[in-house]
Scaffold this motif. Structure first.
Motif, PDB file in Angstrom:
ATOM      1  N   GLN A 106       0.829  -1.208   0.000  1.00 15.30           N
ATOM      2  CA  GLN A 106       0.000   0.000   0.000  1.00 15.30           C
ATOM      3  C   GLN A 106       0.865   1.261   0.000  1.00 15.30           C
ATOM      4  OE1 GLN A 106      -3.757  -0.676   2.490  1.00 15.30           O
ATOM      5  NE2 GLN A 106      -2.691  -2.620   2.672  1.00 15.30           N
ATOM      6  N   ASN A 131       4.251  -6.951   3.358  1.00 15.58           N
ATOM      7  CA  ASN A 131       3.024  -7.727   3.501  1.00 15.58           C
ATOM      8  C   ASN A 131       2.656  -8.432   2.190  1.00 15.58           C
ATOM      9  OD1 ASN A 131       2.092  -5.601   1.998  1.00 15.58           O
ATOM     10  ND2 ASN A 131       0.448  -4.997   3.392  1.00 15.58           N
ATOM     11  N   ASN A 401      -0.384  -3.676   9.027  1.00 12.62           N
ATOM     12  CA  ASN A 401      -0.869  -3.874  10.393  1.00 12.62           C
ATOM     13  C   ASN A 401      -0.631  -5.341  10.790  1.00 12.62           C
ATOM     14  OD1 ASN A 401      -2.281  -3.571  12.772  1.00 12.62           O
ATOM     15  ND2 ASN A 401      -4.226  -2.980  11.822  1.00 12.62           N
ATOM     16  N   SER A 405      -2.624  -9.081  10.528  1.00 17.82           N
ATOM     17  CA  SER A 405      -2.549  -9.817   9.261  1.00 17.82           C
ATOM     18  C   SER A 405      -1.559 -10.987   9.223  1.00 17.82           C
ATOM     19  CB  SER A 405      -2.239  -8.855   8.114  1.00 17.82           C
ATOM     20  OG  SER A 405      -1.105  -8.089   8.394  1.00 17.82           O
ATOM     21  N   ASP A 426       2.117   5.332   9.980  1.00 15.40           N
ATOM     22  CA  ASP A 426       0.743   5.012   9.578  1.00 15.40           C
ATOM     23  C   ASP A 426      -0.045   6.312   9.447  1.00 15.40           C
ATOM     24  OD1 ASP A 426      -0.815   1.984   9.878  1.00 15.40           O
ATOM     25  OD2 ASP A 426      -2.058   3.757   9.587  1.00 15.40           O
ATOM     26  N   ASP A 476       5.529   9.232   2.901  1.00 17.25           N
ATOM     27  CA  ASP A 476       6.424   8.149   3.346  1.00 17.25           C
ATOM     28  C   ASP A 476       7.821   8.314   2.779  1.00 17.25           C
ATOM     29  OD1 ASP A 476       4.858   6.122   5.025  1.00 17.25           O
ATOM     30  OD2 ASP A 476       3.510   6.392   3.339  1.00 17.25           O
ATOM     31  N   SER A 601      -7.764  -4.505   7.705  1.00 11.18           N
ATOM     32  CA  SER A 601      -8.014  -4.291   9.134  1.00 11.18           C
ATOM     33  C   SER A 601      -8.960  -3.116   9.389  1.00 11.18           C
ATOM     34  CB  SER A 601      -6.705  -4.178   9.904  1.00 11.18           C
ATOM     35  OG  SER A 601      -5.953  -3.073   9.485  1.00 11.18           O
TER      36      SER A 601
HETATM   37  N1  LIG Z   1      -5.834 -15.430   7.769  1.00  8.30           N
HETATM   38  C1  LIG Z   1      -5.566 -14.568   6.783  1.00  8.30           C
HETATM   39  N2  LIG Z   1      -4.623 -13.618   6.942  1.00  8.30           N
HETATM   40  C2  LIG Z   1      -4.344 -12.770   5.928  1.00  8.30           C
HETATM   41  C3  LIG Z   1      -5.018 -12.875   4.688  1.00  8.30           C
HETATM   42  C4  LIG Z   1      -6.023 -13.889   4.539  1.00  8.30           C
HETATM   43  O1  LIG Z   1      -6.677 -14.017   3.487  1.00  8.30           O
HETATM   44  N3  LIG Z   1      -6.258 -14.713   5.602  1.00  8.30           N
HETATM   45  N4  LIG Z   1      -4.656 -12.051   3.662  1.00  8.30           N
HETATM   46  C5  LIG Z   1      -3.304 -11.489   3.661  1.00  8.30           C
HETATM   47  C6  LIG Z   1      -3.140 -10.454   2.622  1.00  8.30           C
HETATM   48  S1  LIG Z   1      -3.365 -10.993   1.009  1.00  8.30           S
HETATM   49  C7  LIG Z   1      -2.812  -9.169   2.884  1.00  8.30           C
HETATM   50  S2  LIG Z   1      -2.506  -8.091   1.582  1.00  8.30           S
HETATM   51  C8  LIG Z   1      -2.655  -8.708   4.280  1.00  8.30           C
HETATM   52  C9  LIG Z   1      -3.152  -7.286   4.520  1.00  8.30           C
HETATM   53  O2  LIG Z   1      -2.871  -6.918   5.814  1.00  8.30           O
HETATM   54  P1  LIG Z   1      -2.342  -5.462   6.269  1.00  8.30           P
HETATM   55  O3  LIG Z   1      -1.447  -4.865   5.282  1.00  8.30           O
HETATM   56  O4  LIG Z   1      -1.751  -5.658   7.618  1.00  8.30           O
HETATM   57  O5  LIG Z   1      -3.724  -4.703   6.405  1.00  8.30           O
HETATM   58  P2  LIG Z   1      -4.182  -3.203   6.252  1.00  8.30           P
HETATM   59  O6  LIG Z   1      -5.371  -3.035   7.116  1.00  8.30           O
HETATM   60  O7  LIG Z   1      -4.357  -2.893   4.820  1.00  8.30           O
HETATM   61  O8  LIG Z   1      -2.993  -2.355   6.854  1.00  8.30           O
HETATM   62  C10 LIG Z   1      -2.500  -1.220   6.237  1.00  8.30           C
HETATM   63  C11 LIG Z   1      -2.103  -0.184   7.286  1.00  8.30           C
HETATM   64  O9  LIG Z   1      -1.409   0.867   6.617  1.00  8.30           O
HETATM   65  C12 LIG Z   1      -2.037   2.120   6.846  1.00  8.30           C
HETATM   66  N5  LIG Z   1      -1.842   2.894   5.625  1.00  8.30           N
HETATM   67  C13 LIG Z   1      -2.640   2.983   4.548  1.00  8.30           C
HETATM   68  N6  LIG Z   1      -2.075   3.755   3.606  1.00  8.30           N
HETATM   69  C14 LIG Z   1      -0.875   4.148   4.089  1.00  8.30           C
HETATM   70  C15 LIG Z   1       0.199   4.942   3.564  1.00  8.30           C
HETATM   71  O10 LIG Z   1       0.137   5.439   2.448  1.00  8.30           O
HETATM   72  N7  LIG Z   1       1.281   5.118   4.351  1.00  8.30           N
HETATM   73  C16 LIG Z   1       1.391   4.584   5.595  1.00  8.30           C
HETATM   74  N8  LIG Z   1       2.523   4.757   6.277  1.00  8.30           N
HETATM   75  N9  LIG Z   1       0.370   3.850   6.115  1.00  8.30           N
HETATM   76  C17 LIG Z   1      -0.721   3.616   5.371  1.00  8.30           C
HETATM   77  C18 LIG Z   1      -3.462   1.798   7.215  1.00  8.30           C
HETATM   78  O11 LIG Z   1      -3.997   2.810   8.055  1.00  8.30           O
HETATM   79  C19 LIG Z   1      -3.305   0.447   7.953  1.00  8.30           C
HETATM   80  O12 LIG Z   1      -3.059   0.624   9.320  1.00  8.30           O
HETATM   81  O13 LIG Z   1      -3.351  -9.603   5.170  1.00  8.30           O
HETATM   82  C20 LIG Z   1      -2.897 -10.944   5.027  1.00  8.30           C
HETATM   83  N10 LIG Z   1      -3.398 -11.782   6.108  1.00  8.30           N
END
Ligand SMILES: Nc1nc2c(c(=O)[nH]1)N[C@H]1C(S)=C(S)[C@@H](COP(=O)(O)OP(=O)(O)OC[C@H]3O[C@@H](n4cnc5c(=O)[nH]c(N)nc54)[C@H](O)[C@@H]3O)O[C@H]1N2
Ligand SMILES: Nc1nc2c(c(=O)[nH]1)N[C@H]1C(S)=C(S)[C@@H](COP(=O)(O)OP(=O)(O)OC[C@H]3O[C@@H](n4cnc5c(=O)[nH]c(N)nc54)[C@H](O)[C@@H]3O)O[C@H]1N2
Ligand code: SF4
Ligand SMILES: [Mo]
Length: 900
Positions: A106, A131, A401, A405, A426, A476, A601
């Motif tokens: 992201q 991630n 996060n 995740s 974040d 960032d 999340s």
């Molecule tokens: N059991 C299970 N677990 C999984 C999955 C599943 O299907 N099952 N899927 C997996 C997959 S495919 C993924 S992609 C992950 C996703 O999991 P994560 O990447 O942990 O989830 P997000 O909620 O997208 O977290 C992004 C964070 O970045 C912040 N953010 C957003 N934009 C920006 C930015 O431009 N800069 C900064 N510094 N922060 C930013 C948001 O506020 C948020 O806190 O989860 C994985 N986990």
């Protein structure tokens, strides 16, 4: 009066890998209006529900607005000095391998590029992972094995020009909705087009499929090995293509031979006739796209699964031609950009290999950097293990996060607690990972950030900075460069605009390339700031021909691959089931994934009622036969445990789930629920090649969870109370005019004065009727005739009437009749509408069923009458589902001259 528009610009959606273009206008009083960009080739004007509600999520409420050290606000110079000083100190004492970055798909390409450059070229280690490891890494490894480079061969136009789409482990109707709608349009225009869905569950994606194969979880390799064997046995191979353009066919076929239809049927728990049907259609259809996602990638043998699919495309020559190819669809908005810059611990940059001396030299010379990482760093799960074991002493987490995740979240929490220095960048001020941060750095968010992203079809688009940064947030890339400079790395990080970073990234892709690497965007290396600002979406590789900069839609049209001998590799693979298997103690296999209106999340999508209504609680979907044995009904609270942890979810009985299996959404976490973080239940089992966790299978047991006392507290949203519920079970939901808390506990009086706190000092009164005939106690808080809070207590689960109460909060005053209805917990009949189906026009299940009964027997007719499904279309599969209960789907069409 309408505001005059002060700016209209195009940007790219903040969410999924479809990468839709969005036109944004900002009025003079900063009101943001958005619409799908008609000229963007990813979406041609369409947006899904998440994308179309983006404007509602733009608020400074809940944003991190200033840097914090130990929860105290500090200035940027102090924060940067602190972070740089601490990182240097750790490196000095314990060496470069003692610090790590954990980044994200992201981030924008420019952010990602400098993070990777700082770690691999200056700190001098590959301790940077992302991630995307949890998301795309199996697909990446498989493409590299087959094609010699991480190359997605397809374009979206293949979906418009194909006769067969095989959706494997993808619920695109909910996860890539604009592409799914594109497939549906292609199908409407081309009756030859068959769509086959391969998924253990029946999903909104399979609603309109021609054939659905609900296979045993984890068994996909067997199905595709069987297809390869079938093609060989029936002389349906493209022998010219195999002979001239591929390596290793014989060994691969030798391994696949044992996968007879009988064997596959038994292994995958499918009917032989269904398997044969699938194989025949594949063999008979020249133009075939396999569209695959997390049901394939998130597996302990995910790389092999991807290669099993690619093998079938190579064997039948269904690649490098319009309407053909193995199309791995990316999840995050810039998962692909991260792959380009080398954001994974086992890559360098620009598709160069980390353990290749020649490649190390190319990158180091280009960067003129003091160091270059020369061995793979730890992959996400291993990285957090190293933190826990104390080998990594400082970690900087950006735009992800991991407490929510990564698998086995208790271990992730233990690692963060043990880590002496946790830095988190974040946009939001609270999430489950920020709870463990020593340093919090505020990052700019969507519409503030300025840079590029690359979507699933290799298309680079601009995300444009249209709004000023919130508070003191910084981009960032700026934060990373400021820290790098403060660490003493002056030369490599003096950028004043993201276009300078992009130019460098583009130049590196062409440096010493000479056609050796497909990833080449060097014609974009000398864009001026203005040209960068005006950059139109373009697909890599990019070439300059006769002074014209040209993108590339499809790869391998010349049948040349990026291996040593330019031939594609077949990979011999054996089918393996998931490592997680059921036992007497944990008899049910849990699958996890996404719902339509939430993003990961929930840090953005949890903040608008438009997205929290469709599915408003974390549900455990269970087969009704299974549920009956356990004495569980829809709506019951159930404790779901595995050998790593437990969660409490609300049961949903559905025959879309196979016996012995269950499904739960990944979205809820500590910000929204007492105990619903699904990653608690998953062990950190990974694919040996890609390191991607097995996030789709874990063994669980389920038991009904009986609480003695239940409560529901709904507070008008103008009561700005920071409530931290104390009940054993709680769930928080944002509604239009209120926040609703579901509560349950075994201790009586668990709703202590704590709950009255938000009202203290307010000039209002509580009205209560004691127990009403529903064995409920209802209390209302009214200030100046306006309803401000409703508290209900019961010894049973309280039926959800929150949408009605939410409506009452919007009323100027409350009359006696409504007070009486409230005290009796009996809503107006108009509010008993069933489930919300169309979020755009707020059309509920009962509206639709009624209209169908009145003769609206098609989606079009329903759309005309109720408008449902006519805006973003994300709900069409659910409308279809309601319709399908009366309409029989048409039989499969196999083209003339089909195979034996
Ligand atoms: N059991 C299970 N677990 C999984 C999955 C599943 O299907 N099952 N899927 C997996 C997959 S495919 C993924 S992609 C992950 C996703 O999991 P994560 O990447 O942990 O989830 P997000 O909620 O997208 O977290 C992004 C964070 O970045 C912040 N953010 C957003 N934009 C920006 C930015 O431009 N800069 C900064 N510094 N922060 C930013 C948001 O506020 C948020 O806190 O989860 C994985 N986990
Ligand atoms: N609404 C919404 N859209 C999103 C996201 C989101 O958070 N919310 N996240 C984005 C991201 S980062 C990603 S990676 C994508 C993910 O997009 P998808 O992969 O489409 O989404 P998931 O729901 O994780 O899983 C897809 C399907 O895999 C199936 N599956 C589970 N096990 C198996 C198996 O063994 N074999 C097969 N064949 N199938 C199996 C599941 O039942 C599920 O229906 O979505 C993107 N789009
Ligand atoms: S499909 Fe939806 S979430 Fe994905 S990019 Fe398009 S609008 Fe955004
Ligand atoms: Mo993802």
């Amino acid at each position: 009066m309408k505001n005059t528009t002060s700016s209209l610009k195009q940007t790219t959606c903040a969410y999924c890998g479809v990468g839709c273009g969005i036109d944004v206008s900002v009025s003079q009083n900063n009101e943001v209006t958005i619409s799908g960009a008609a000229d963007h080739p990813a979406n041609f004007g369409k947006l899904c529900i998440k994308g179309s509600k983006l404007a509602e999520t733009i608020t400074n409420d809940g944003r991190l607005l200033t840097p914090m050290i130990s929860n105290k606000a500090v200035s940027w110079p102090n924060a940067v000095k602190h972070v740089a000083g601490q990182l240097n100190k750790v490196i000095e004492q314990y060496g470069p391998d003692s610090v790590a970055f954990y980044v994200s798909g992201q981030l924008l390409t420019e952010d990602y590029y400098v993070a990777n450059k700082l770690m691999k070229g200056y700190i001098g280690t590959a301790n940077i992972d992302t991630n995307s490891r949890l998301c795309m890494s199996s697909a990446v490894s498989a493409y590299k094995r087959a094609f010699g480079e991480d190359l997605v061969p397809n374009s979206y136009q293949d979906l418009d020009n194909t006769d067969l789409i095989i959706m494997v482990g993808s619920n695109a109707a909910w996860t890539h909705p604009v592409l799914f709608q594109r497939m549906q349009r292609a199908k409407a225009l081309n009756p030859q087009l068959n769509i086959i869905v391969i998924d253990p569950r029946s999903t909104p994606t399979s609603e309109s499929a021609d054939l659905t194969l609900n296979l045993k979880p984890g068994s996909d390799t067997a199905l595709f090995n069987g297809l390869l064997a079938y093609l060989a046995n029936h002389k349906l191979l493209d022998t010219d293509f195999i002979g001239n353009h591929c390596n290793n066919f014989n060994d691969t076929l030798a391994m696949a031979k044992k996968y007879t239809i009988e064997y596959v049927a038994q292994f995958c728990e499918l009917k032989q006739t269904d398997i044969l049907h699938f194989y025949k259609i594949f063999a008979a259809t020249d133009k075939t796209v396999s569209f695959y996602s997390q049901g394939i990638n998130q597996s302990s043998s995910g790389v092999d699964k991807c290669n099993a699919i690619i093998n079938c495309h190579l064997a039948s020559g269904k690649i490098g031609k319009l309407g053909c190819g193995p199309f791995s669809i990316t999840g995050q908005p810039n998962a692909m950009g991260g792959r380009e810059v080398g954001g994974l611990a086992n890559q360098l940059a620009a598709h160069l290999d980390i353990e290749n001396c020649e490649h190390q030299k190319i990158v180091q010379t280009f960067w003129q950097s003091p160091k270059i990482a020369n061995k793979e760093g730890p992959k996400a799960v291993e990285l957090f293990n190293k933190i826990k074991q104390g080998q990594i002493k400082a970690v900087w987490i950006m735009a992800t996060n991991p407490v929510v995740s990564l698998p086995d979240s208790n271990q992730v929490i233990a690692a963060l607690k043990a880590c002496p220095l946790v830095i988190v960048s974040d946009c939001v001020d609270k999430n489950d990972t920020l709870s463990f941060a020593d340093v919090k750095l505020p990052a700019t968010g969507w519409l503030e950030k300025n840079g590029t992203v690359t979507n699933s079809e290799r298309r680079i688009s601009r995300q444009r900075g249209i709004m000023p940064p919130a508070g003191n947030a910084k981009h960032d890339w700026q934060i990373i460069c400021d820290v790098a400079k403060a660490m003493g790395f002056n030369g490599g990080f003096n950028y004043s605009h993201p276009s300078e970073i992009f130019s460098e990234h583009a130049a590196l892709s062409g440096y010493k390339n000479q056609g050796k690497r497909c990833f080449d965007i060097s014609p974009l290396a000398d864009l001026s700031i203005k040209e960068y600002d005006l950059l139109k979406p373009i697909q890599w590789p990019i070439k300059k021909t006769n002074g014209q900069t040209m993108g590339t839609d499809s790869l391998f049209t010349d049948k040349q691959f990026f291996t040593k001998n330019k031939k594609a590799n077949f990979i011999a693979v054996e089918a393996k089931l998931s490592v997680a298997q059921t036992s007497d103690k944990y008899p049910i296999l849990l699958n996890s994934g996404r719902i339509r209106d939430q993003w990961h999340s929930m840090t953005r999508t949890g903040t608008t009622s438009s997205l929290t209504e469709h599915i408003n609680k974390p549900q455990l979907s269970l087969n009704p036969i299974q549920a009956e044995k356990l004495g569980i009904k829809t709506g019951d609270l159930v404790t779901t445990s595995s050998n790593t942890g437990n969660v409490i979810l609300s049961a949903l009985l559905t025959d879309h789930i196979r016996l012995g299996e269950a499904f739960a959404p990944i979205h809820w976490n500590k910000q929204y629920a007492s105990n619903a973080t699904i990653s608690n239940l998953y062990s950190a089992i990974t694919d040996p090649i890609s390191g991607q966790p097995e996030s789709k299978q874990t063994a669980i047991k389920i038991r009904k969870c009986e609480f003695k006392y239940h409560g529901q507290l709904q507070l008008s949203s103008d009561i700005k109370a920071q409530l931290t519920p104390v009940a054993e079970y709680w769930l928080k939901q944002r509604l239009n005019h209120s926040f609703n808390y579901d509560l349950a506990d075994n201790k009586n009086g668990f709703i202590t004065t704590h709950w009255y706190k938000p009202m203290m000092g307010k000039a209002g009164e509580w009205i209560s009727l004691g127990q009403n005939n529903n064995a409920k106690q209802v209390m209302l808080y009214i200030i100046n005739n306006k309803l401000k809070a409703v508290l209900m207590l019961s010894n049973q689960i309280i039926p959800d009437i929150s949408p009605w109460i939410d409506h009452l909060f919007s009323q100027e005053s409350i009359n006696l009749k409504t007070i009486q209805q409230l005290l009796a917990a009996k809503p107006d009949n108009t509010f008993l509408k069933g489930k919300l189906i169309c979020s755009c026009f707020k059309v509920y299940q009962n509206d639709i069923t009624k209209a169908v009964q009145q003769g609206c027997n098609s989606i079009e007719k329903l759309g005309k009458k109720l408008k449902c499904g006519t805006h973003c279309g994300s709900c069409k599969s659910e409308i279809n589902n309601l319709l399908n209960k009366t309409i029989i789907t048409k039989p499969l069409v196999i083209k003339e001259g089909s195979a034996a």
